[in-house]
Design a protein around this motif. Structure first.
Motif, short mmCIF file in Angstrom:
data_model
loop_
_atom_site.label_atom_id
_atom_site.label_comp_id
_atom_site.label_asym_id
_atom_site.label_seq_id
_atom_site.Cartn_x
_atom_site.Cartn_y
_atom_site.Cartn_z
N ALA A 85 2.35 5.03 -8.53
CA ALA A 85 1.64 3.94 -7.87
C ALA A 85 0.26 4.40 -7.42
O ALA A 85 0.05 5.58 -7.12
N MET A 86 -0.67 3.46 -7.36
CA MET A 86 -1.99 3.75 -6.81
C MET A 86 -1.86 4.07 -5.32
O MET A 86 -1.17 3.37 -4.58
N LYS A 87 -2.49 5.12 -4.89
CA LYS A 87 -2.46 5.50 -3.49
C LYS A 87 -3.59 4.82 -2.72
O LYS A 87 -4.71 4.69 -3.24
N THR A 88 -3.30 4.42 -1.51
CA THR A 88 -4.30 3.78 -0.65
C THR A 88 -4.95 4.84 0.22
O THR A 88 -4.28 5.70 0.80
N THR A 89 -6.25 4.79 0.31
CA THR A 89 -7.03 5.83 0.99
C THR A 89 -7.62 5.30 2.30
O THR A 89 -7.39 4.16 2.69
N GLN A 90 -8.39 6.16 2.95
CA GLN A 90 -9.14 5.75 4.14
C GLN A 90 -10.53 6.37 4.08
O GLN A 90 -10.72 7.43 3.49
N ASP A 91 -11.49 5.69 4.68
CA ASP A 91 -12.88 6.15 4.63
C ASP A 91 -13.14 7.26 5.64
O ASP A 91 -13.98 8.14 5.41
N TYR A 92 -12.45 7.24 6.76
CA TYR A 92 -12.74 8.15 7.88
C TYR A 92 -11.97 9.44 7.71
O TYR A 92 -10.78 9.43 7.40
N GLN B 155 0.05 10.69 15.02
CA GLN B 155 -1.26 10.64 14.36
C GLN B 155 -1.07 10.70 12.85
O GLN B 155 -0.27 11.50 12.35
N GLN B 156 -1.80 9.84 12.13
CA GLN B 156 -1.63 9.73 10.68
C GLN B 156 -2.98 9.82 9.98
O GLN B 156 -3.97 9.28 10.43
N TYR B 157 -2.98 10.51 8.85
CA TYR B 157 -4.15 10.55 7.96
C TYR B 157 -3.66 10.29 6.54
O TYR B 157 -2.61 10.80 6.12
N ASN B 158 -4.41 9.50 5.78
CA ASN B 158 -4.04 9.16 4.41
C ASN B 158 -4.94 9.87 3.42
O ASN B 158 -6.17 9.81 3.53
N LYS B 159 -4.34 10.55 2.47
CA LYS B 159 -5.10 11.27 1.45
C LYS B 159 -6.13 10.36 0.81
O LYS B 159 -5.82 9.23 0.40
N SER B 160 -7.36 10.87 0.66
CA SER B 160 -8.46 10.01 0.22
C SER B 160 -9.22 10.52 -0.99
O SER B 160 -10.04 9.80 -1.55
N LYS B 161 -9.01 11.75 -1.40
CA LYS B 161 -9.50 12.25 -2.69
C LYS B 161 -8.29 12.34 -3.61
O LYS B 161 -7.44 13.21 -3.45
N LEU B 162 -8.22 11.42 -4.55
CA LEU B 162 -7.00 11.24 -5.32
C LEU B 162 -7.12 11.88 -6.70
O LEU B 162 -8.20 11.95 -7.30
N VAL B 163 -5.99 12.33 -7.22
CA VAL B 163 -5.93 12.94 -8.54
C VAL B 163 -6.01 11.84 -9.59
O VAL B 163 -5.20 10.89 -9.60
N VAL B 164 -6.98 11.95 -10.48
CA VAL B 164 -7.22 10.92 -11.49
C VAL B 164 -6.00 10.77 -12.40
O VAL B 164 -5.44 11.74 -12.90
N GLY B 165 -5.58 9.52 -12.60
CA GLY B 165 -4.49 9.22 -13.51
C GLY B 165 -3.11 9.45 -12.93
O GLY B 165 -2.11 9.10 -13.54
N ILE B 166 -3.05 10.06 -11.74
CA ILE B 166 -1.77 10.34 -11.10
C ILE B 166 -1.64 9.51 -9.83
O ILE B 166 -0.65 8.81 -9.62
N GLU B 167 -2.66 9.57 -9.00
CA GLU B 167 -2.68 8.78 -7.77
C GLU B 167 -3.74 7.68 -7.82
O GLU B 167 -3.78 6.83 -6.94
N ASN B 168 -4.56 7.73 -8.82
CA ASN B 168 -5.69 6.80 -8.89
C ASN B 168 -5.90 6.36 -10.33
O ASN B 168 -5.92 7.19 -11.24
N ASP C 18 0.85 -1.18 0.00
CA ASP C 18 0.00 0.00 0.00
C ASP C 18 0.89 1.23 0.00
O ASP C 18 1.87 1.31 0.75
N ASP C 19 0.56 2.17 -0.85
CA ASP C 19 1.33 3.41 -0.98
C ASP C 19 0.47 4.56 -0.47
O ASP C 19 -0.65 4.76 -0.94
N TYR C 20 0.99 5.31 0.50
CA TYR C 20 0.20 6.34 1.15
C TYR C 20 0.78 7.73 0.91
O TYR C 20 1.98 7.95 1.10
N ASN C 21 -0.08 8.65 0.49
CA ASN C 21 0.23 10.07 0.55
C ASN C 21 -0.38 10.54 1.86
O ASN C 21 -1.58 10.76 1.95
N ALA C 22 0.46 10.69 2.88
CA ALA C 22 -0.05 10.82 4.23
C ALA C 22 0.30 12.17 4.86
O ALA C 22 1.18 12.88 4.39
N ALA C 23 -0.43 12.45 5.93
CA ALA C 23 -0.11 13.59 6.81
C ALA C 23 0.15 13.03 8.20
O ALA C 23 -0.50 12.07 8.63
N LEU C 24 1.12 13.61 8.89
CA LEU C 24 1.48 13.19 10.24
C LEU C 24 1.37 14.36 11.21
O LEU C 24 1.63 15.51 10.83
N LEU C 25 1.02 14.05 12.45
CA LEU C 25 1.13 15.03 13.53
C LEU C 25 2.03 14.44 14.60
O LEU C 25 1.78 13.36 15.12
#
Length: 537
Positions: A385-392, A349-362, A334-341
């Motif tokens: 690579a395809m980025k892995t997202t999160q629902d929350y 604390q980690q959050y994974n980008k979940s609205k992905l740019v078409v053709g670039i991350e998705n 799984d490849d994550y474009n993430a944010a950390l605190l």
């Protein structure tokens, strides 16, 4: 009034130019209130004519309009990828033209009023589709067009951007019908009536907005923030540096503004660009460097973008976006474009980008397109690579537990209802981390910043925006930029924002205008296409 073929083309051209000239961040949105009228006149003339292949001609004229609009407003995409830009312009224009064609088919069977209602709800439904499907590209949703005139649209806290879309279409329909009425009887009284109605429908919402703007006050906790702007070239320099190098740059930029009162230091999307194994981060030298910095500044919270990957052999962990590791059998990652605190608490604390740019991350609709295109993702600075997202919609909590920040990553900031999800999860201010250097000195990064102001009004949350290269800024809850760094400038911007715990109507209700429009579309569409038109004497 009859038009020659040449005049029909001129009408289509006029609509395209008016839409483009009404768009931020260079245009004047008043033009949007009548930009569709020339195209509607061209469609009506063709529909009532004896011409052959009317549908094809309507599609062609509409396509001309929307190619002009898309090309002028979003051609900056070519700096990232010429094929991707061409796809966005020509395919999006085709989808918009299809809407006019469907309206044309409907209008042949129904009254003018019902057909125009159908067109309005069809367009709004299309914009809602563009927010949710895998080819999502809501950049040109009409409500975005007022992002440089925030004093006009303070009521977005009740309607979101779909209120702006509806506003634009109501004016276009009113002007179009007024022209038809004037053509019928050439009455100055009709013309005067239409002008007064249009003036009222423009002025009254603006006056309401001014009243909200002048009376709005925000009472909340003061947060001292710093937004970093490292100004790293993503096409060469960014992916050739180690994360340890970036950590030192983080501390250097932060030290230029940090004080004992600083609560947050925020760095941009994928600031730590060297891909890092997720399982090893907690015990890494990189993490220990940030821990030492926090120990020296115990009240500070460090928010940064990072690239993570998680490699595994357990098939049960495979998700929709999981990538196959090509060099070892039965291995995935799984490849994550993430944010950390990172702060004085023990956990990261980690959050994974979940609205992905078409053709670039998705890679949209893989089951259909992958057999045709292969792994043809757009190469954007090594991100293939395809980025892995999160629902929350994860919200970061500061070490003092009072401040709760939404870690919005880049493209996510274009989605109003999506951003409201962070606020429903108790975020009391917003942080946007982004990397806008892909598009050079064009309208791209300017529009991206401008759209962020819409999120401030919709949610009534202050925003801290950290851009790698772009425009880092602090935006208040009225959508005003209070502090900023210019494009191409390396440094940090500091300031104070306020938290807000109130929930706006839009945050509660979301895109309700779009949902109502979809309901009306189904109802009116079924009546229009499956019920025979009554004969008139």
């Amino acid at each position: 009034m009859r038009f020659s073929k040449f005049k029909l083309v001129l009408l289509a051209l006029a609509s395209g130019v008016l839409l483009a000239l009404g768009w931020p961040t260079y245009g004047f949105p008043l033009l949007l209130f009548f930009a569709f009228v020339p195209l509607l006149l061209a469609e009506r003339q063709l529909r009532l004519s004896e011409a052959k292949r009317k549908g094809l001609k309507i599609f062609g004229l509409s396509y001309l309009t929307f190619v002009i609009w898309n090309a002028i407003t979003t051609s900056w995409l070519r700096f990232a990828d010429l094929f991707g830009a061409s796809f966005a312009v020509f395919v999006n224009a085709a989808l918009m033209a299809l809407i006019v064609l469907i309206y044309h088919k409907y209008a042949k069977r129904q009254s003018t009023n019902r057909a125009l209602l159908f067109l309005v709800v069809l367009w709004i439904s299309f914009e809602k589709l563009h927010l949710g499907w895998e080819f999502s590209w809501p950049w040109l949703n009409l409500g975005n067009g007022f992002s440089e005139y925030m004093s006009w649209i303070q009521w977005y806290e009740y309607t979101g951007t779909f209120g702006g879309t509806l506003w634009i279409w109501i004016l276009n329909v009113l002007i179009f019908k007024g022209i038809l009425s004037y053509q019928d009887d050439q009455s100055k009284r009709v013309l005067k009536s239409v002008l007064l109605k249009c003036a009222g429908l423009i002025i009254v919402p603006i006056l309401i907005s001014f009243a909200i703007y002048s009376s709005y006050t925000q009472e909340g906790e003061t947060v001292n923030v710093i937004a970093l702007q490292p100004n790293i070239d993503p096409y060469s320099e960014k992916y050739n540096m180690t994360n340890l190098n970036f950590a030192e740059l983080f501390f250097e930029l932060s030290d230029s503004k940090i004080t004992d009162a600083t609560d947050f230091v925020i760095a941009p999307e994928t600031f730590l660009a060297e891909s890092t194994p997720l399982s090893k981060f907690d015990n890494s030298l990189l993490k220990s460097k940030f821990d030492r910095y926090v120990k020296a500044h115990p009240n500070v919270n460090l928010l940064t973008g990072i690239s993570f990957y998680d490699m595994f052999t357990d098939k049960s962990k495979i998700k929709k976006e999981t990538n196959t590791y090509k060099f070892t059998a039965n291995t995935w990652y799984d490849d994550y474009n993430a944010a950390l605190l990172i702060n004085s608490s023990n956990s990261v604390q980690q959050y994974n980008k979940s609205k992905l740019v078409v053709g670039i991350e998705n890679f949209p609709y893989q089951d259909i397109l992958k057999p045709i295109l292969g792994d043809a993702l757009i190469d954007l600075g090594g991100t293939v690579a395809m980025k892995t997202t999160q629902d929350y919609r994860g919200v970061f909590t500061a070490s003092n537990s009072k401040f709760k920040v939404a870690p919005i990553i880049c493209y996510e900031s274009v989605y109003g209802e999506f951003v409201s999800g962070y606020v429903r999860n108790e975020a009391n201010f917003l942080a946007i981390i982004t990397n806008d250097a892909w598009w050079n000195e064009t309208q791209g990064h300017k529009q991206h910043l401008s759209y962020a102001k819409l999120r401030a009004v919709e949610t009534r949350r202050d925003i801290v925006r950290s851009a790698n290269t772009g425009i880092s800024a602090i935006i208040n809850a009225k959508g005003e930029i209070t502090s900023r760094l210019a494009y191409g400038e390396k440094g940090a911007v500091s300031g104070q924002i306020r938290t807000n715990d109130t929930i706006t109507f839009y945050v509660m209700a979301g895109d309700y205008i779009a949902r109502i429009s979809i309901f009306i579309l189904v109802f009116v569409g079924l009546i229009g296409f499956f019920r025979r038109k009554k004969e008139t004497s």
